[in-house]
Design an enzyme around this catalytic site. Structure first.
Site, PDB file in Angstrom:
ATOM      1  N   GLU A   7      -3.773  -9.448   3.929  1.00 55.35           N
ATOM      2  CA  GLU A   7      -4.518  -9.124   5.138  1.00 55.35           C
ATOM      3  C   GLU A   7      -5.615 -10.130   5.465  1.00 55.35           C
ATOM      4  OE1 GLU A   7      -3.531  -7.032   2.874  1.00 55.35           O
ATOM      5  OE2 GLU A   7      -2.907  -5.134   3.734  1.00 55.35           O
ATOM      6  N   GLU A  22       0.839  -1.214   0.000  1.00 53.08           N
ATOM      7  CA  GLU A  22       0.000   0.000   0.000  1.00 53.08           C
ATOM      8  C   GLU A  22       0.868   1.256   0.000  1.00 53.08           C
ATOM      9  OE1 GLU A  22      -2.330  -1.601   3.270  1.00 53.08           O
ATOM     10  OE2 GLU A  22      -4.127  -1.205   2.113  1.00 53.08           O
TER      11      GLU A  22
HETATM   12  N1  T1G Z   1       4.472  -7.455  11.831  1.00 46.79           N
HETATM   13  C1  T1G Z   1       5.259  -7.802  12.882  1.00 46.79           C
HETATM   14  N2  T1G Z   1       6.131  -8.846  12.865  1.00 46.79           N
HETATM   15  C2  T1G Z   1       6.205  -9.561  11.727  1.00 46.79           C
HETATM   16  C3  T1G Z   1       5.426  -9.269  10.592  1.00 46.79           C
HETATM   17  C4  T1G Z   1       4.529  -8.164  10.678  1.00 46.79           C
HETATM   18  N3  T1G Z   1       3.779  -7.794   9.647  1.00 46.79           N
HETATM   19  N4  T1G Z   1       5.747 -10.178   9.624  1.00 46.79           N
HETATM   20  C5  T1G Z   1       6.675 -10.993  10.138  1.00 46.79           C
HETATM   21  N5  T1G Z   1       6.963 -10.627  11.390  1.00 46.79           N
HETATM   22  C6  T1G Z   1       7.949 -11.253  12.271  1.00 46.79           C
HETATM   23  C7  T1G Z   1       7.631 -12.714  12.535  1.00 46.79           C
HETATM   24  O1  T1G Z   1       6.713 -12.805  13.620  1.00 46.79           O
HETATM   25  C8  T1G Z   1       9.001 -13.249  12.884  1.00 46.79           C
HETATM   26  O2  T1G Z   1       9.289 -12.791  14.202  1.00 46.79           O
HETATM   27  C9  T1G Z   1       9.935 -12.470  11.956  1.00 46.79           C
HETATM   28  O3  T1G Z   1       9.201 -11.280  11.582  1.00 46.79           O
HETATM   29  C10 T1G Z   1      10.290 -13.245  10.703  1.00 46.79           C
HETATM   30  O4  T1G Z   1       9.049 -13.644  10.134  1.00 46.79           O
HETATM   31  C11 T1G Z   1      -3.027  -1.651   6.958  1.00 46.79           C
HETATM   32  C12 T1G Z   1      -3.129  -3.808   8.449  1.00 46.79           C
HETATM   33  C13 T1G Z   1       7.149 -11.335   5.763  1.00 46.79           C
HETATM   34  C14 T1G Z   1       6.730 -13.369   4.356  1.00 46.79           C
HETATM   35  O5  T1G Z   1       0.560 -10.289   6.768  1.00 46.79           O
HETATM   36  O6  T1G Z   1       4.006 -13.248   5.762  1.00 46.79           O
HETATM   37  O7  T1G Z   1      -0.418  -4.542   6.553  1.00 46.79           O
HETATM   38  O8  T1G Z   1       9.531 -15.046  15.274  1.00 46.79           O
HETATM   39  O9  T1G Z   1       9.483 -16.102  10.491  1.00 46.79           O
HETATM   40  O10 T1G Z   1       9.286 -17.002   6.913  1.00 46.79           O
HETATM   41  O11 T1G Z   1      -3.401  -3.028   5.136  1.00 46.79           O
HETATM   42  O12 T1G Z   1       6.625 -13.067   8.038  1.00 46.79           O
HETATM   43  O13 T1G Z   1      11.572 -13.789  14.462  1.00 46.79           O
HETATM   44  O14 T1G Z   1      10.269 -12.941  16.458  1.00 46.79           O
HETATM   45  O15 T1G Z   1       7.559 -15.303   9.049  1.00 46.79           O
HETATM   46  O16 T1G Z   1      10.909 -15.203   6.040  1.00 46.79           O
HETATM   47  C15 T1G Z   1       0.251  -7.616   6.359  1.00 46.79           C
HETATM   48  C16 T1G Z   1       3.073 -11.283   7.515  1.00 46.79           C
HETATM   49  C17 T1G Z   1       0.071  -7.090   7.752  1.00 46.79           C
HETATM   50  C18 T1G Z   1       2.896 -10.294   6.382  1.00 46.79           C
HETATM   51  C19 T1G Z   1       8.531 -13.359   6.092  1.00 46.79           C
HETATM   52  N6  T1G Z   1       1.507  -8.315   6.261  1.00 46.79           N
HETATM   53  N7  T1G Z   1       4.424 -11.829   7.502  1.00 46.79           N
HETATM   54  O17 T1G Z   1       8.445 -14.751   6.232  1.00 46.79           O
HETATM   55  O18 T1G Z   1       9.947 -15.011   8.271  1.00 46.79           O
HETATM   56  S1  T1G Z   1      -1.501  -6.352   7.962  1.00 46.79           S
HETATM   57  C20 T1G Z   1       1.539  -9.643   6.496  1.00 46.79           C
HETATM   58  C21 T1G Z   1       4.756 -12.819   6.615  1.00 46.79           C
HETATM   59  C22 T1G Z   1      -1.416  -4.911   7.089  1.00 46.79           C
HETATM   60  C23 T1G Z   1      -2.565  -2.879   6.233  1.00 46.79           C
HETATM   61  C24 T1G Z   1      -2.690  -4.115   7.062  1.00 46.79           C
HETATM   62  C25 T1G Z   1       6.126 -13.375   6.768  1.00 46.79           C
HETATM   63  C26 T1G Z   1       7.129 -12.831   5.727  1.00 46.79           C
HETATM   64  P1  T1G Z   1      10.235 -13.696  15.174  1.00 46.79           P
HETATM   65  P2  T1G Z   1       8.947 -15.115   9.522  1.00 46.79           P
HETATM   66  P3  T1G Z   1       9.701 -15.565   6.828  1.00 46.79           P
END
Ligand code: T1G
Length: 697
Positions: free
Chosen positions: A124, A104
């Site tokens: 999301e 976004e």
């Molecule tokens: N926020 C906080 N922590 C996050 C995070 C996030 N979005 N994504 C990953 N982490 C942490 C995860 O918990 C782990 O922490 C570390 O990063 C490595 O992640 C307004 C509201 C990016 C593809 O849904 O899909 O935007 O265990 O082990 O396998 O519209 O993480 O090391 O302490 O998964 O290489 C939308 C979610 C949010 C992406 C990487 N974004 N993340 O995968 O590593 S909502 C998502 C993922 C949003 C807006 C809305 C995956 C990854 P720790 P990992 P990975």
């Protein structure tokens, strides 16, 4: 300027570099840094702004650790609008995974460039919400309704090449995001390129969004977020941009308040926490380059396939050359699937089947294996024979693993001279498809052998859960309990079809009887016969209708009849007319008068049996934490992900109410409904299962 966004001016270009490891999540400091950076660039007379991420990725989305806390300004949609409204040309350079709010931010920019391996998307809905920073208002304007509907309601990731084809990005170029971003920004300045605010582009013509909403809700089997996201796209097409943004925010906040968002966020963090165990801290796994697989049936071939796809060399042992060739045929068939899906190339297919896989009939071929998994007949004598042979031929330090689904791994270990090297690796069939792997730790299993089990699981792309030794470990032990609860409800008056329908409405892809027909009713039949042979507790209710169904040769889909008749195909299954007479005869023989069951009671009893046994499994330390049970049921038993798993569901229901139900049912059946001590303890302390997860973290 916050260090979460580093500012630099290079010529006419202001560079905003995100520096918020591990994934540049858009926490408050990052959002504030972006706004400050844009303002500073405008004050300093820059002509363009480049936004990119340091480290492994562009912004991977809003910081989901902030969910549930009071939102803090600047809100992400306002940051995107501030970027877009800048009079400067704003370029985003994408690498890694530009997801959710990350994409976004890029859509709020005027131009987008990506490296070839970049992936992007609006996931999301996978965590129970919807794009809430303009994604539903800008993406349809950029790529149209159909394509944006697919991306937004599926939550899938889109590779750079597809993104270019769709029109999400303008360029795909090799190189570091900073470099290709700077070059592109300079080119745009030199070309006196216009700003291109997506919000100023025409919105697509409206379509029948009510029909779309209904279709998406049905496809999601009750999951709300994808369907509500359709209403966001509708707002894009029917309202001016600013009002559409307001409508998107309203819808987003509605989803933020749902149990489904709580369940999906819990699942997101639980599947990451499950591999984090104090016993593994600082423990190095053993070498893993070549493994042995004993037994090339469905399970063995599936395990071998998964190992080959993960880059391991595999030596598969079968009893004779014919059986070994048949196993290779199964493995090739499995790999054909990967080939068709584009997961491997034809050259890789050849490499895996002709070079990485070795067939043998003599155990001496395993002398160099780093780890051996047996997937032979589920009988203790056979297992002990295999492990005695492995003990004799495998090199020192080789890990010896059993794929048993319930047998005592301590007994298996005891027949070797190296019990510390013995572990259970319980794969789920089909092993090259199912992601769950139960890592069964016996009393003497060494910590680095446990670490090796987790390393193998990670290499294979599995979700690995640590389990202790008991009959059925975590998943099958709990399954046995809730499946028995369903069988008792049939004895007492419910029909298997009513039970399946109730659980499918709850969100399971298939009810327990349809699942039984799919897996094969002979499996449950063998378990019941084994438990009778071992001696059932006299207080346990028994039933014969299911055995009589099997005695008639009805094992489910594989014989064409089970609880259902599959003559018209699996999807067109109909009740098996031979079944109800068997149930009625069983009720009569036990002098049972059938009563009515409501859908609500069916779900309540089924889930209470699941949670009560799960509480025992955690209380006995078979599962280290409630979240381990959640992940097991989510990945191995079709539990609806948007409910977070049985323990999360129980917390959201309230443990006190569940315990009260169990106690009331215990009056009729004190043996089956004996409350789990841990459940009673938590209710007495006013705590819940998530408190135990926090205690363990
Ligand atoms: N926020 C906080 N922590 C996050 C995070 C996030 N979005 N994504 C990953 N982490 C942490 C995860 O918990 C782990 O922490 C570390 O990063 C490595 O992640 C307004 C509201 C990016 C593809 O849904 O899909 O935007 O265990 O082990 O396998 O519209 O993480 O090391 O302490 O998964 O290489 C939308 C979610 C949010 C992406 C990487 N974004 N993340 O995968 O590593 S909502 C998502 C993922 C949003 C807006 C809305 C995956 C990854 P720790 P990992 P990975």
């Amino acid at each position: 300027m916050s260090e979460a966004i580093m500012y630099e001016k290079i010529g006419d270009i202001a560079v905003l570099a995100a520096n918020n490891p591990p994934v540049n999540a858009l926490g408050l400091a990052v959002r504030q840094g972006l706004v400050d950076g844009i303002e500073r660039a405008e004050k300093e007379g820059a002509k363009a702004v480049l936004i990119y991420g340091e480290g492994r990725t562009f912004f991977a989305g809003a910081d989901i650790r902030e969910f549930g806390k009071p939102p803090a300004e600047p809100f992400l949609p306002d940051v995107c609008t501030r970027i877009e409204s800048s009079p400067l040309i704003v370029v985003s350079a994408l690498h890694g995974t530009a997801l959710g709010g990350g994409l976004e931010i890029a859509l709020g920019s005027h131009y987008r460039i990506a490296v070839p391996k970049a992936r992007m998307g609006l996931p999301e809905v996978l965590i129970g919400v919807m794009p809430g920073a303009g994604g539903t208002q800008r993406l349809p304007r950029l790529i149209g309704i159909d394509k944006s509907l697919d991306v937004i309601t599926s939550g899938r990731q889109v590779g750079a090449a597809e993104a270019l084809e769709l029109g999400i990005v303008d360029r795909v170029e090799d190189g570091a995001p900073r470099e290709i971003g700077l070059a592109y920004a300079q080119e745009l300045i030199d070309a006196n390129a216009p700003r291109r605010a997506i919000s100023e582009m025409a919105a697509p013509e409206p379509v029948d969004f009510d029909a779309l909403y209904d279709a998406v809700l049905k496809k999601g089997r009750g999951q709300l977020a994808p369907a509500v996201a359709v209403r966001g796209i509708q707002a894009c097409c029917e309202l001016p941009f600013a009002e559409g943004m307001k409508r998107e925010r309203e819808l987003f906040m509605e989803l933020m308040a749902t149990d489904q968002r709580q369940g999906l966020i819990h699942a997101f963090f639980a599947e990451r926490a499950v591999g984090k165990l104090p016993e593994l801290d600082g423990v190095e796994p053993r070498q893993l380059t070549a493994i042995g697989v004993i037994g090339g049936g469905t399970m063995g071939a599936g395990i071998a396939t998964s190992a080959l796809l993960s880059g391991l060399r595999v030596t598969l042992i079968e009893m004779n050359a014919g059986a070994a060739e048949a196993a290779k045929g199964r493995i090739s068939g499995n790999l054909q699937g990967a080939l068709k899906r584009g997961k491997i190339s034809p050259a890789q297919f050849e490499e895996l089947t002709e070079k990485a896989l070795t067939l043998a009939t003599d155990y001496s071929a395993l002398s160099d294996a780093d780890l051996v998994i047996e997937a032979v007949f589920e009988e203790m004598g056979v297992k002990k024979d295999v492990f005695t042979k492995l003990d004799a031929v495998c090199k020192p330090g080789a890990v010896l693993a059993s794929n048993t689904s319930y047998l005592d791994v301590n007994q298996i270990a005891a027949c070797t001279s190296r019990p510390a090297d013995v572990i259970g690796l319980h794969f789920f069939s089909p092993a090259h498809v199912m992601k769950l792997l139960e890592i069964v730790v016996a009393d003497k299993t060494a910590p680095d052998v446990v670490a090796t089990g987790f390393a193998l699981g990670k290499k294979m792309g599995k979700v690995s859960v640590r389990a202790g030794v008991c009959d059925g470990f975590i998943g099958n032990r709990i399954l046995s309990k809730y499946r028995t609860c369903a069988d008792y409800m049939i004895l007492d008056g419910a029909s298997p079809y009513q039970i399946d329908a109730a659980l499918e409405k709850f969100g399971f892809a298939m009810g327990p009887y349809a699942v039984g027909d799919l897996a094969g009713l002979d499996i449950g039949w063998a378990v019941r016969k084994r438990k009778r042979a071992e001696g059932m507790d006299p207080r346990a209710r028994d039933f014969t209708y299911a055995d009589k169904l099997c005695e008639a040769g009805h094992f489910g889909q594989k014989t064409g009849k089970g609880y259902y008749d599959y003559a018209a195909g699996a999807r067109a299954r109909v009740p098996n007319p031979d079944l109800m007479p068997l149930i009625e005869a069983d009720r009569k023989a036990q002098d049972l008068t059938p009563r009515e069951f409501t859908e609500e009671e069916i779900v309540r009893r089924y889930m209470a049996a699941m949670v009560n046994e799960a509480a025992r499994v955690v209380g006995e330390g078979i599962a280290k934490r409630p979240l381990d049970v959640d992940v097991t049921l989510l990945y191995g038993y079709g539990f609806p992900r948007y409910r977070g798993g049985p323990m999360k569901w129980a917390d959201m229901q309230g443990l006190d109410g569940l315990l009260a139900d169990i106690k009331s049912w215990a009056k009729d059946d004190p043996y089956f409904w004996e409350p789990a001590p841990l459940l009673e303890k938590l209710v007495a302390e006013g705590r819940n299962f998530d408190d135990l997860n926090k205690d363990a973290s």
